[in-house]
Scaffold this motif. Sequence first.
Motif: not given
Length: 379
Positions: A116-118, A290-291, A307-310, A353-355
Amino acid sequence: MVVEKLSNCIDLHRELKALGVDGGGVSILEDKAHFHLIRIRDLHVGAANILKQDALSIGADLAVPRGTVTASIPRVDALLIATERQLQQLVKKEKAQPFGLKALSVELESFCHLKHDEDASIMGILNANDDSFYHASRFQGSKAIERIETMIVEGADMIDLGGVSSRPGSIAVSAEEELSRVAPIIDALYEQKFYEKTALSLDSYEPLVIHYALERGFRIVNDITGLANDEVARLCGSYGATAVIMHMQGNPVNMQENPSYSSLIGDVELFFRERIAKAESFGIKDIILDCGIGFGKRLDDNLSLITHQSHFLRLGKKLLVGASRKSMINAISPSMSDDRLAGTLAIHLKAIEEGATIVRVHDVKEHAQAIKIWKAMRG
């Protein structure tokens, strides 16, 4: 003696190093502080009982519904709770188990070693049309160039230029009309060599317009149809352009007419996998996913995808989220004004935060500041 409760979001690696913990200990302890929550749907009840025992044997756990132990129901949903190390151990155990657990082990393995690159990038939005939903993003002529220069100074890592609105209910225009709107800006950017200053992206799915931009320094194609047109895929491949593949159910005219999914996350992932395969078949090497927040999604769908990007990190691509000033903000927090900046910042920080690694925004300066502060608080 002083006792302090620390946030779970701190940079634990740095904290452990500061304590003087040796290298091996840092790795072990860091792993224990981070865990996976993985929902498994429609699992054979026999598999659920085996997985539960295997998880417990290594210190992990599997939440299952009442009646699973007695096999009173044939198939169940479950929730796996495991650290990274435990997940890796469980994957090995399930490779030799029956009831579909071998196939499940492959799925679980894809969540191991996720990075996960922040260090999030900011994509600034500029619209060359008069009907985009946010009026302050509309610029033409010299004002467009000035706005782009301002966004670069404010912290934009890339600029996304569009000439057609894709808001719910919007009507498409001809490729010729779209080109007439963006060509003057593209020409000015090319003449002033803006492609040397920032990454230029075109928000379009029209081959005519995309070809014009790629000939003049643009290197990103932001396609809301997710490479539905083979010619767009061919252009991206031949020019070595980055393709942003967005998920959309329906089209801008009808996408918000009772959208529904059998399995939201699964449906979006399946779409991504199919379009990634298509992109790679055309020689496209750099892909961003891109979702599609607000594109054929209900409010709950948008919230789940953010919320569930990860989940989508296992596809091995950069993730982009564009929720800037969208109506979902007012749906959550109704306001007498149209100012949705605060809500936008909250959504985008959660997505990072989620990815998510790229946020597409109208307000560059505010996002640059918010991300910098957010990173500082996380250490």
